[in-house]
Design an enzyme around this catalytic site. Structure first.
Site, PDB file in Angstrom:
ATOM      1  N   ASN A  85       0.839  -1.201   0.000  1.00 47.13           N
ATOM      2  CA  ASN A  85       0.000   0.000   0.000  1.00 47.13           C
ATOM      3  C   ASN A  85       0.879   1.257   0.000  1.00 47.13           C
ATOM      4  OD1 ASN A  85      -2.264   1.583  -0.032  1.00 47.13           O
ATOM      5  ND2 ASN A  85      -2.816   1.255   2.103  1.00 47.13           N
ATOM      6  N   GLU A 115       1.172  -3.166  -4.964  1.00 49.40           N
ATOM      7  CA  GLU A 115       0.790  -1.771  -4.718  1.00 49.40           C
ATOM      8  C   GLU A 115       1.994  -0.912  -4.328  1.00 49.40           C
ATOM      9  OE1 GLU A 115      -3.183   0.273  -3.542  1.00 49.40           O
ATOM     10  OE2 GLU A 115      -3.109  -1.598  -2.416  1.00 49.40           O
ATOM     11  N   ASP A 138      -1.806 -10.229  -3.837  1.00 47.04           N
ATOM     12  CA  ASP A 138      -3.107  -9.770  -3.376  1.00 47.04           C
ATOM     13  C   ASP A 138      -4.114 -10.097  -4.479  1.00 47.04           C
ATOM     14  OD1 ASP A 138      -5.369  -8.440  -2.594  1.00 47.04           O
ATOM     15  OD2 ASP A 138      -4.447  -6.453  -2.471  1.00 47.04           O
ATOM     16  N   ASN A 194      -7.393 -10.146  -3.975  1.00 48.30           N
ATOM     17  CA  ASN A 194      -8.615  -9.374  -3.746  1.00 48.30           C
ATOM     18  C   ASN A 194      -9.884 -10.227  -3.781  1.00 48.30           C
ATOM     19  OD1 ASN A 194      -8.430  -6.546  -3.053  1.00 48.30           O
ATOM     20  ND2 ASN A 194      -7.295  -6.255  -4.967  1.00 48.30           N
ATOM     21  N   HIS A 235      -2.305  -4.457   4.863  1.00 49.27           N
ATOM     22  CA  HIS A 235      -2.128  -5.902   4.706  1.00 49.27           C
ATOM     23  C   HIS A 235      -1.013  -6.376   5.637  1.00 49.27           C
ATOM     24  CE1 HIS A 235      -4.321  -6.515   0.757  1.00 49.27           C
ATOM     25  NE2 HIS A 235      -4.251  -5.194   0.820  1.00 49.27           N
TER      26      HIS A 235
END
Length: 263
Positions: free
Chosen positions: A10, A36, A152, A154, A252
């Protein structure tokens, strides 16, 4: 032993400010897939080219401050592939694959970031398009090589994979179509959900993501959306899996799996 980590950062700079690099340095990692990045090549140069003695290989998004994936490896790959050949998603920096091929074997480690559909129906439709093209891509890959895909995804696959499954059945990440895609990837394509296979009954301790809304982290109202998906021969070499929660580097948590494998 190969220690392989998956972590959605992130924002690589944000995660670094929260101690991610120091944690990596003391964690004896051999390979680390990150997602990310929210950064471009110019932002990483000289600072994140290498982390914890591992060399980084990256796939950046065209758009600044958005998406992007990386794969840090101790061993030099025989080849690095970025993107899946689909312009819509390759522009978003979602896939980097490091190949460690020898005359005896073809083996890949992949860091991948599936689209999120939570911001709008438009993004949910993009997510469905990604799933539609990515399945046959993985099918072709599996026909020619062994691989471990970390990232990830999702998607929380089953009810055990998120705290509030009942109230999330119409929400992105736990939609029936998304869950069906995961089931198909495991049951028909034959990939193995390594963490769930090693620890079939883990509930709250398996979560890897917590919303920033409310008290999700404090109350462990989480989702398991970060995975190691491996071809069966490699999955059989997995020995332990753990989610690190002692420090927070992003929304995360790092998922670490040890494999009885050398690259």
């Amino acid at each position: 032993m190969l220690r392989l980590v998956s972590l959605n950062l992130n924002g690589i700079r944000s995660a670094a400010n929260k101690g991610w690099v120091e944690w990596a340095e003391k964690s004896a990692i051999d390979c680390m897939g990150v997602q990310e990045l929210k950064a471009q090549a110019a932002d990483l140069g000289g600072r994140f080219d290498q982390v914890a003695g591992l060399k980084g290989h990256f796939h950046y998004a065209d758009k600044k401050g958005y998406s992007g994936v990386g794969l840090y490896t101790r061993r030099t790959p025989s080849d690095v592939i970025t993107g899946i050949g689909e312009p819509e998603f390759d522009a978003e920096g979602r896939y980097v694959e490091a190949r460690f091929d020898t005359p005896q074997r073809k083996l890949s480690i992949i860091s991948c970031y599936f689209p999120s559909g939570s911001s709008s129906d438009e993004r949910q439709q993009a997510k469905f398009r990604f799933l539609a093209v990515f399945y046959p891509y993985l099918e072709l890959l599996k026909a020619t090589r062994e691989f471990i895909l970390v990232g990830d995804v999702n998607i929380a696959h089953r009810e055990i994979d998120l705290k509030n499954w009942k109230s999330n059945q119409k929400n992105s990440g736990f939609l029936p179509e998304e869950r069906a895609w995961m089931s198909r990837a495991l049951d028909e394509l034959g990939l193995v959900d390594v963490h769930r296979t090693l620890r079939p009954d883990d509930t709250g301790e398996a979560y890897t993501w917590w919303s920033n809304r409310g008290q999700a982290w404090a109350n462990n109202v989480g989702w398991r959306i970060d995975y190691h998906l491996a071809t069966p021969a490699l999955a059989a070499l997995a020995r332990s899996a753990s989610v690190y929660k002692a420090q927070r580097f992003s929304d995360h948590a790092p998922l670490t799996v040890d494999y009885e494998l050398s690259l």
